[in-house]
Design a protein around this motif. Sequence first.
Motif, PDB file in Angstrom:
ATOM      1  N   ALA A 272       0.888  -1.318   0.037  1.00 31.57           N
ATOM      2  CA  ALA A 272      -0.054  -0.014  -0.016  1.00 31.57           C
ATOM      3  C   ALA A 272       0.947   1.271  -0.013  1.00 31.57           C
ATOM      4  O   ALA A 272       0.663   2.189  -0.603  1.00 31.57           O
ATOM      5  N   ARG A 273       1.880   1.216   0.685  1.00 28.44           N
ATOM      6  CA  ARG A 273       3.064   2.447   0.775  1.00 28.44           C
ATOM      7  C   ARG A 273       3.681   2.519  -0.262  1.00 28.44           C
ATOM      8  O   ARG A 273       3.837   3.826  -0.925  1.00 28.44           O
ATOM      9  N   LEU A 274       3.933   1.403  -1.217  1.00 29.60           N
ATOM     10  CA  LEU A 274       4.579   1.529  -2.510  1.00 29.60           C
ATOM     11  C   LEU A 274       3.730   2.305  -3.468  1.00 29.60           C
ATOM     12  O   LEU A 274       4.182   2.888  -4.408  1.00 29.60           O
ATOM     13  N   THR A 275       2.267   1.826  -3.323  1.00 28.80           N
ATOM     14  CA  THR A 275       1.424   2.022  -4.506  1.00 28.80           C
ATOM     15  C   THR A 275       0.982   3.541  -4.192  1.00 28.80           C
ATOM     16  O   THR A 275       0.719   4.269  -5.287  1.00 28.80           O
ATOM     17  N   HIS A 276       1.055   4.023  -2.855  1.00 23.69           N
ATOM     18  CA  HIS A 276       0.483   5.330  -2.417  1.00 23.69           C
ATOM     19  C   HIS A 276       1.517   6.105  -1.640  1.00 23.69           C
ATOM     20  O   HIS A 276       1.390   6.148  -0.302  1.00 23.69           O
ATOM     21  N   PRO A 277       2.427   6.519  -2.124  1.00 25.44           N
ATOM     22  CA  PRO A 277       3.710   7.183  -1.405  1.00 25.44           C
ATOM     23  C   PRO A 277       3.316   8.375  -0.847  1.00 25.44           C
ATOM     24  O   PRO A 277       3.839   8.878   0.252  1.00 25.44           O
ATOM     25  N   ASP A 278       2.304   9.253  -1.101  1.00 23.16           N
ATOM     26  CA  ASP A 278       1.886  10.400  -0.726  1.00 23.16           C
ATOM     27  C   ASP A 278       0.761  10.385   0.323  1.00 23.16           C
ATOM     28  O   ASP A 278       0.302  11.463   0.882  1.00 23.16           O
ATOM     29  N   ALA A 279       0.177   9.052   0.649  1.00 21.62           N
ATOM     30  CA  ALA A 279      -0.977   8.989   1.317  1.00 21.62           C
ATOM     31  C   ALA A 279      -0.589   9.173   3.036  1.00 21.62           C
ATOM     32  O   ALA A 279       0.494   8.840   3.368  1.00 21.62           O
ATOM     33  N   THR A 280      -1.637   9.858   3.637  1.00 17.55           N
ATOM     34  CA  THR A 280      -1.264   9.804   5.203  1.00 17.55           C
ATOM     35  C   THR A 280      -1.552   8.264   5.540  1.00 17.55           C
ATOM     36  O   THR A 280      -2.120   7.535   5.184  1.00 17.55           O
ATOM     37  N   LEU A 281      -1.113   8.292   7.058  1.00 14.54           N
ATOM     38  CA  LEU A 281      -1.273   7.115   7.556  1.00 14.54           C
ATOM     39  C   LEU A 281      -2.758   6.731   7.863  1.00 14.54           C
ATOM     40  O   LEU A 281      -3.243   5.513   7.567  1.00 14.54           O
ATOM     41  N   LYS A 282      -3.719   7.682   8.016  1.00 15.14           N
ATOM     42  CA  LYS A 282      -5.217   7.444   7.977  1.00 15.14           C
ATOM     43  C   LYS A 282      -5.546   6.837   6.615  1.00 15.14           C
ATOM     44  O   LYS A 282      -6.365   5.996   6.559  1.00 15.14           O
ATOM     45  N   GLU A 283      -5.190   7.613   5.597  1.00 13.63           N
ATOM     46  CA  GLU A 283      -5.591   6.979   4.339  1.00 13.63           C
ATOM     47  C   GLU A 283      -5.109   5.733   3.931  1.00 13.63           C
ATOM     48  O   GLU A 283      -5.655   4.824   3.427  1.00 13.63           O
ATOM     49  N   LEU A 284      -3.806   5.338   4.360  1.00 14.20           N
ATOM     50  CA  LEU A 284      -3.455   4.002   4.084  1.00 14.20           C
ATOM     51  C   LEU A 284      -3.987   2.860   4.824  1.00 14.20           C
ATOM     52  O   LEU A 284      -4.423   1.812   4.368  1.00 14.20           O
ATOM     53  N   GLY A 285      -4.472   3.338   6.102  1.00 15.30           N
ATOM     54  CA  GLY A 285      -5.212   2.484   6.888  1.00 15.30           C
ATOM     55  C   GLY A 285      -6.648   1.948   6.311  1.00 15.30           C
ATOM     56  O   GLY A 285      -7.057   0.960   6.259  1.00 15.30           O
ATOM     57  N   LYS A 286      -7.303   2.898   5.752  1.00 16.59           N
ATOM     58  CA  LYS A 286      -8.495   2.799   4.941  1.00 16.59           C
ATOM     59  C   LYS A 286      -8.317   1.942   3.934  1.00 16.59           C
ATOM     60  O   LYS A 286      -9.094   1.161   2.999  1.00 16.59           O
ATOM     61  N   LEU A 287      -7.167   1.926   3.101  1.00 18.56           N
ATOM     62  CA  LEU A 287      -6.769   0.842   1.856  1.00 18.56           C
ATOM     63  C   LEU A 287      -6.579  -0.495   2.264  1.00 18.56           C
ATOM     64  O   LEU A 287      -6.781  -1.321   1.384  1.00 18.56           O
ATOM     65  N   LEU A 288      -6.392  -0.759   3.664  1.00 15.67           N
ATOM     66  CA  LEU A 288      -6.152  -2.237   4.044  1.00 15.67           C
ATOM     67  C   LEU A 288      -7.410  -2.905   4.209  1.00 15.67           C
ATOM     68  O   LEU A 288      -8.535  -2.393   4.221  1.00 15.67           O
ATOM     69  N   SER A 289      -7.123  -4.041   4.258  1.00 14.99           N
ATOM     70  CA  SER A 289      -8.570  -4.951   4.531  1.00 14.99           C
ATOM     71  C   SER A 289      -8.449  -5.983   5.545  1.00 14.99           C
ATOM     72  O   SER A 289      -7.455  -7.031   5.213  1.00 14.99           O
ATOM     73  N   PRO A 290      -9.085  -6.019   6.555  1.00 15.74           N
ATOM     74  CA  PRO A 290      -9.703  -4.878   7.080  1.00 15.74           C
ATOM     75  C   PRO A 290      -9.021  -3.701   7.162  1.00 15.74           C
ATOM     76  O   PRO A 290      -7.918  -3.633   7.575  1.00 15.74           O
ATOM     77  N   PRO A 291      -9.874  -2.488   7.237  1.00 16.92           N
ATOM     78  CA  PRO A 291      -9.061  -1.235   7.506  1.00 16.92           C
ATOM     79  C   PRO A 291      -8.427  -1.099   8.957  1.00 16.92           C
ATOM     80  O   PRO A 291      -8.885  -1.674   9.822  1.00 16.92           O
ATOM     81  N   VAL A 292      -7.435  -0.484   8.895  1.00 16.53           N
ATOM     82  CA  VAL A 292      -6.551  -0.427  10.338  1.00 16.53           C
ATOM     83  C   VAL A 292      -6.550   1.269  10.672  1.00 16.53           C
ATOM     84  O   VAL A 292      -6.406   1.927   9.778  1.00 16.53           O
ATOM     85  N   GLY A 293      -6.285   1.481  11.977  1.00 16.97           N
ATOM     86  CA  GLY A 293      -6.377   2.663  12.498  1.00 16.97           C
ATOM     87  C   GLY A 293      -4.686   3.255  12.384  1.00 16.97           C
ATOM     88  O   GLY A 293      -4.077   2.536  11.864  1.00 16.97           O
ATOM     89  N   LYS A 294      -4.789   4.718  12.199  1.00 10.73           N
ATOM     90  CA  LYS A 294      -3.363   5.215  12.254  1.00 10.73           C
ATOM     91  C   LYS A 294      -2.366   4.405  12.962  1.00 10.73           C
ATOM     92  O   LYS A 294      -1.254   4.422  12.792  1.00 10.73           O
ATOM     93  N   SER A 295      -2.532   4.316  14.400  1.00 13.14           N
ATOM     94  CA  SER A 295      -1.570   3.797  14.997  1.00 13.14           C
ATOM     95  C   SER A 295      -1.055   2.326  14.581  1.00 13.14           C
ATOM     96  O   SER A 295       0.035   2.049  14.577  1.00 13.14           O
TER      97      SER A 295
END
Length: 319
Positions: A272-295
């Motif tokens: 997810a980080r390689l695909t979306h290098p500019d995303a915030t932690l919150k945005e990365l968490g929403k891309l995961l399955s299931p979604p994960v929080g910032k921490s």
Amino acid sequence: MSFSGKVKEELSRQWNTARHCQIAELAALISLCGSIFTDNYGRYSIKVHSENLAVARKCFTLIEKTFNIEADISTRRNILKQSVSYAVIVRRHEDALRILQAAKLTDEHQSGAEKAYSVNPLVIQQTCCRRSFIRGTFLAAGSMSDPNKSYHFEIVCASEGLAHQIQEIICGFSMDAKIIRRKKSYVVYLKEGSQIVDILNIMEAHISLMELENVRILKEMRNTVNRKVNCETANINKTVSASVKQVEDITYLRDTIGFGKLSEGLEEVALARLTHPDATLKELGKLLSPPVGKSGVNHRLRKLSEMAEQARQKQGGLL
């Protein structure tokens, strides 16, 4: 016209109906920009001089309305300096004596040599008289900086005694006036914007006060916006720097040990980080399955960075 000039113009049009307040203001003008003369026969005369026409006009009006005395006015032009100075003169001994006795200045004369006379406390006993006295001192020897540039209010005195007297009166209105020596003069000054607002209110320069308050509000808004922009810029820079480091670590892990040795959760975050290098932690968490929080995302990325560091140490080199 400068801001200081505007304040003096406004103050010159202020008028107290109480005679004791008029005397207090006139006493300030004589004390700071006046000269008291005596001739060989002990006869008095008074000269109050200023480069500000509004101040000369106010002095003339005070003498006329308070004592029913018509003073003389003289004008002097300095061609070299391109300036004009005005003098309000009371020539008749009887007239000058009436003014000096009312202002309690008959014992303060130095044949015009000394231009700063301490004011008798009896003249400024009441609060209203102290307000008028401060107004007179500013008209006579005061100045203010442009509030768009800085906050500075000062009254210049020739004698230390009068400077301390003015300081004490100003401090009596819950302000923190200070004194500094400047060449041969003593300067009573205020530096804080809020205190300059207070002194304008005390002198009853309400129009100038509102103008100053508008400037203060605009400056505070600009400062607030600048702080927010600087804070947001710092956060963006911090986020970008962290993202770049994370991408470097993940790329190193991919090229050395491969994603196959990563747990499912770490691999998902790495991709997810390689695909979306500019995303915030919150945005990365929403891309995961299931979604994960910032921490949770932060924890996984930190784990990947630790693994990359360990891998570099094993291979004996840094990226």
